[in-house]
Write a protein that holds these residues in place. Sequence first.
Motif, PDB file in Angstrom:
ATOM      1  N   SER A   1      14.195   8.257  -4.077  1.00  0.00           N
ATOM      2  CA  SER A   1      14.534   8.250  -2.650  1.00  0.00           C
ATOM      3  C   SER A   1      14.291   9.598  -1.986  1.00  0.00           C
ATOM      4  O   SER A   1      13.902   9.650  -0.816  1.00  0.00           O
ATOM      5  CB  SER A   1      15.992   7.817  -2.448  1.00  0.00           C
ATOM      6  OG  SER A   1      16.894   8.852  -2.791  1.00  0.00           O
ATOM      7  N   VAL A   2      14.519  10.706  -2.696  1.00  0.00           N
ATOM      8  CA  VAL A   2      14.380  12.023  -2.059  1.00  0.00           C
ATOM      9  C   VAL A   2      12.922  12.410  -1.841  1.00  0.00           C
ATOM     10  O   VAL A   2      12.636  13.381  -1.144  1.00  0.00           O
ATOM     11  CB  VAL A   2      15.095  13.137  -2.860  1.00  0.00           C
ATOM     12  CG1 VAL A   2      16.571  12.822  -3.024  1.00  0.00           C
ATOM     13  CG2 VAL A   2      14.434  13.378  -4.215  1.00  0.00           C
ATOM     14  N   GLN A   3      12.010  11.656  -2.415  1.00  0.00           N
ATOM     15  CA  GLN A   3      10.587  11.940  -2.214  1.00  0.00           C
ATOM     16  C   GLN A   3      10.032  11.274  -0.960  1.00  0.00           C
ATOM     17  O   GLN A   3       8.837  11.392  -0.666  1.00  0.00           O
ATOM     18  CB  GLN A   3       9.797  11.488  -3.444  1.00  0.00           C
ATOM     19  CG  GLN A   3      10.184  12.227  -4.723  1.00  0.00           C
ATOM     20  CD  GLN A   3       9.445  11.709  -5.929  1.00  0.00           C
ATOM     21  OE1 GLN A   3       8.257  11.973  -6.118  1.00  0.00           O
ATOM     22  NE2 GLN A   3      10.145  10.943  -6.755  1.00  0.00           N
ATOM     23  N   ARG A   4      10.919  10.587  -0.210  1.00  0.00           N
ATOM     24  CA  ARG A   4      10.524   9.889   1.002  1.00  0.00           C
ATOM     25  C   ARG A   4      11.465  10.277   2.130  1.00  0.00           C
ATOM     26  O   ARG A   4      12.611  10.625   1.890  1.00  0.00           O
ATOM     27  CB  ARG A   4      10.590   8.366   0.793  1.00  0.00           C
ATOM     28  CG  ARG A   4       9.851   7.879  -0.438  1.00  0.00           C
ATOM     29  CD  ARG A   4      10.262   6.470  -0.804  1.00  0.00           C
ATOM     30  NE  ARG A   4       9.617   6.016  -2.024  1.00  0.00           N
ATOM     31  CZ  ARG A   4       9.923   4.896  -2.666  1.00  0.00           C
ATOM     32  NH1 ARG A   4      10.884   4.106  -2.193  1.00  0.00           N
ATOM     33  NH2 ARG A   4       9.278   4.564  -3.766  1.00  0.00           N
ATOM     34  N   ALA A   5      11.007  10.199   3.363  1.00  0.00           N
ATOM     35  CA  ALA A   5      11.839  10.541   4.513  1.00  0.00           C
ATOM     36  C   ALA A   5      12.819   9.412   4.820  1.00  0.00           C
ATOM     37  O   ALA A   5      12.521   8.234   4.626  1.00  0.00           O
ATOM     38  CB  ALA A   5      10.961  10.812   5.732  1.00  0.00           C
ATOM     39  N   GLY A   6      14.012   9.802   5.319  1.00  0.00           N
ATOM     40  CA  GLY A   6      14.984   8.823   5.780  1.00  0.00           C
ATOM     41  C   GLY A   6      16.005   8.461   4.732  1.00  0.00           C
ATOM     42  O   GLY A   6      15.978   8.951   3.595  1.00  0.00           O
ATOM     43  N   ALA A   7      16.935   7.588   5.138  1.00  0.00           N
ATOM     44  CA  ALA A   7      18.005   7.157   4.245  1.00  0.00           C
ATOM     45  C   ALA A   7      17.698   5.755   3.718  1.00  0.00           C
ATOM     46  O   ALA A   7      17.050   5.598   2.686  1.00  0.00           O
ATOM     47  CB  ALA A   7      19.338   7.195   4.979  1.00  0.00           C
ATOM     48  N   ALA A   8      18.137   4.720   4.442  1.00  0.00           N
ATOM     49  CA  ALA A   8      17.904   3.352   3.972  1.00  0.00           C
ATOM     50  C   ALA A   8      16.421   3.069   3.769  1.00  0.00           C
ATOM     51  O   ALA A   8      16.025   2.348   2.851  1.00  0.00           O
ATOM     52  CB  ALA A   8      18.514   2.357   4.957  1.00  0.00           C
ATOM     53  N   THR A   9      15.579   3.641   4.627  1.00  0.00           N
ATOM     54  CA  THR A   9      14.144   3.380   4.539  1.00  0.00           C
ATOM     55  C   THR A   9      13.509   3.993   3.298  1.00  0.00           C
ATOM     56  O   THR A   9      12.398   3.609   2.911  1.00  0.00           O
ATOM     57  CB  THR A   9      13.429   3.932   5.788  1.00  0.00           C
ATOM     58  OG1 THR A   9      13.815   5.302   5.973  1.00  0.00           O
ATOM     59  CG2 THR A   9      13.808   3.142   7.027  1.00  0.00           C
ATOM     60  N   SER A  10      14.182   4.940   2.660  1.00  0.00           N
ATOM     61  CA  SER A  10      13.596   5.640   1.505  1.00  0.00           C
ATOM     62  C   SER A  10      13.989   5.011   0.173  1.00  0.00           C
ATOM     63  O   SER A  10      13.497   5.444  -0.877  1.00  0.00           O
ATOM     64  CB  SER A  10      14.045   7.106   1.512  1.00  0.00           C
ATOM     65  OG  SER A  10      15.421   7.217   1.132  1.00  0.00           O
ATOM     66  N   MET A  11      14.856   4.027   0.201  1.00  0.00           N
ATOM     67  CA  MET A  11      15.459   3.544  -1.041  1.00  0.00           C
ATOM     68  C   MET A  11      14.520   2.653  -1.842  1.00  0.00           C
ATOM     69  O   MET A  11      13.856   1.781  -1.289  1.00  0.00           O
ATOM     70  CB  MET A  11      16.766   2.818  -0.715  1.00  0.00           C
ATOM     71  CG  MET A  11      17.800   3.797  -0.179  1.00  0.00           C
ATOM     72  SD  MET A  11      19.277   3.025   0.464  1.00  0.00           S
ATOM     73  CE  MET A  11      20.241   4.496   0.811  1.00  0.00           C
ATOM     74  N   PRO A  12      14.463   2.863  -3.158  1.00  0.00           N
ATOM     75  CA  PRO A  12      13.499   2.141  -3.987  1.00  0.00           C
ATOM     76  C   PRO A  12      13.959   0.729  -4.352  1.00  0.00           C
ATOM     77  O   PRO A  12      15.147   0.415  -4.323  1.00  0.00           O
ATOM     78  CB  PRO A  12      13.418   3.009  -5.243  1.00  0.00           C
ATOM     79  CG  PRO A  12      14.784   3.605  -5.352  1.00  0.00           C
ATOM     80  CD  PRO A  12      15.220   3.860  -3.931  1.00  0.00           C
ATOM     81  N   TYR A  13      12.982  -0.093  -4.714  1.00  0.00           N
ATOM     82  CA  TYR A  13      13.256  -1.430  -5.213  1.00  0.00           C
ATOM     83  C   TYR A  13      13.383  -1.405  -6.739  1.00  0.00           C
ATOM     84  O   TYR A  13      12.973  -0.437  -7.402  1.00  0.00           O
ATOM     85  CB  TYR A  13      12.140  -2.384  -4.792  1.00  0.00           C
ATOM     86  CG  TYR A  13      12.161  -2.691  -3.311  1.00  0.00           C
ATOM     87  CD1 TYR A  13      12.874  -3.787  -2.813  1.00  0.00           C
ATOM     88  CD2 TYR A  13      11.493  -1.864  -2.414  1.00  0.00           C
ATOM     89  CE1 TYR A  13      12.909  -4.058  -1.450  1.00  0.00           C
ATOM     90  CE2 TYR A  13      11.528  -2.141  -1.039  1.00  0.00           C
ATOM     91  CZ  TYR A  13      12.243  -3.234  -0.573  1.00  0.00           C
ATOM     92  OH  TYR A  13      12.286  -3.489   0.783  1.00  0.00           O
ATOM     93  N   ARG A  14      13.942  -2.466  -7.276  1.00  0.00           N
ATOM     94  CA  ARG A  14      14.267  -2.513  -8.707  1.00  0.00           C
ATOM     95  C   ARG A  14      13.059  -2.204  -9.594  1.00  0.00           C
ATOM     96  O   ARG A  14      13.154  -1.447 -10.565  1.00  0.00           O
ATOM     97  CB  ARG A  14      14.828  -3.897  -9.050  1.00  0.00           C
ATOM     98  CG  ARG A  14      15.374  -3.985 -10.465  1.00  0.00           C
ATOM     99  CD  ARG A  14      15.884  -5.376 -10.799  1.00  0.00           C
ATOM    100  NE  ARG A  14      16.493  -5.405 -12.120  1.00  0.00           N
ATOM    101  CZ  ARG A  14      17.798  -5.300 -12.339  1.00  0.00           C
ATOM    102  NH1 ARG A  14      18.632  -5.135 -11.338  1.00  0.00           N
ATOM    103  NH2 ARG A  14      18.277  -5.331 -13.560  1.00  0.00           N
ATOM    104  N   GLY A  15      11.907  -2.782  -9.251  1.00  0.00           N
ATOM    105  CA  GLY A  15      10.711  -2.554 -10.069  1.00  0.00           C
ATOM    106  C   GLY A  15      10.311  -1.084 -10.122  1.00  0.00           C
ATOM    107  O   GLY A  15       9.859  -0.589 -11.159  1.00  0.00           O
TER     108      GLY A  15
END
Length: 295
Positions: free
Chosen positions: A277-291
């Motif tokens: 998540s920290v490698q992407r901007a934003g909060a909810a928008t940065s969160m990864p999927y299970r895969g």
Amino acid sequence: MTRITVLGSTNMDLVAYVTTAPRSGETVTGHEFRTIPGGKGANQAVAAARAGAEVAMIGAVGTDDFGRRLRATLEGSGVDIDLLRTTEGPTGTAHIVVDRDGANSIVVIPGANGSVTSLSHADRAVIAEARSLLLQLELPMSAVLEGAEVARRNGVRTILTPAPAQPLPSQLLAATDLLVPNEHEAATLTGISGDPQRAAEALLAQVPEVVITLGARGCLYASRAQSEPVAVLAPPVTAVDTTGAGDTFVGALAVALAEGRPMIDALTWASSAAALSVQRAGAATSMPYRGEIDA
């Protein structure tokens, strides 16, 4: 599918990206501005849903465009929003400054979140049916405490993120199974600064299990059932924006624990989610999927 209920805040994050954050009395020029769906409750709900759980969100948004966008974001991530209230007035907002190292400072305006002072019969029923209840402190304490007590009566694991940092009522601590503060929050709760191990050991006098998150250094887990705290390292990555990293960690951790994974395995998996998540901007928008987390 694992059922998780989140009782918490929904905010629109108003994010300014700068080279260096302003000091008191100082004006700086930023290079980008974004409005990004967030709020600790919504963040944890999205994180848990993307990590593979069936998630119900209890909270409130306002009647403005921010509220409509937050509803759409949660629903688009697979979160059940049947119990997300709409109240007259503005949605909560978080005013965030992110510097070149990805560090942030935040001012939260509660807005509609402040209207959630108690739970409905439907709210209590959804908590009682869950495997885990996720709580934070961006809603009025009366609702947070009621949610924790409902979970305790029904044998539901309560995971509390004590943010914004503040003294906690003894009744809330008594109903908390797992406390997940960051270093600053742990220091506020214990008065012990700069020594996470001592802080964790002090917190065990109040709750059975503690995870102190340490940013790029990973996390520290302590339990009444073991003699020494255990450190879990975070994957080394270059951070772009740390907003929502702790919420990503908690959401993924809740899923892993509800699926019955051993604690250290669950912490490692959750740390991987936060590192993504920290490698992407934003909060909810940065969160990864299970895969992505599994990979």
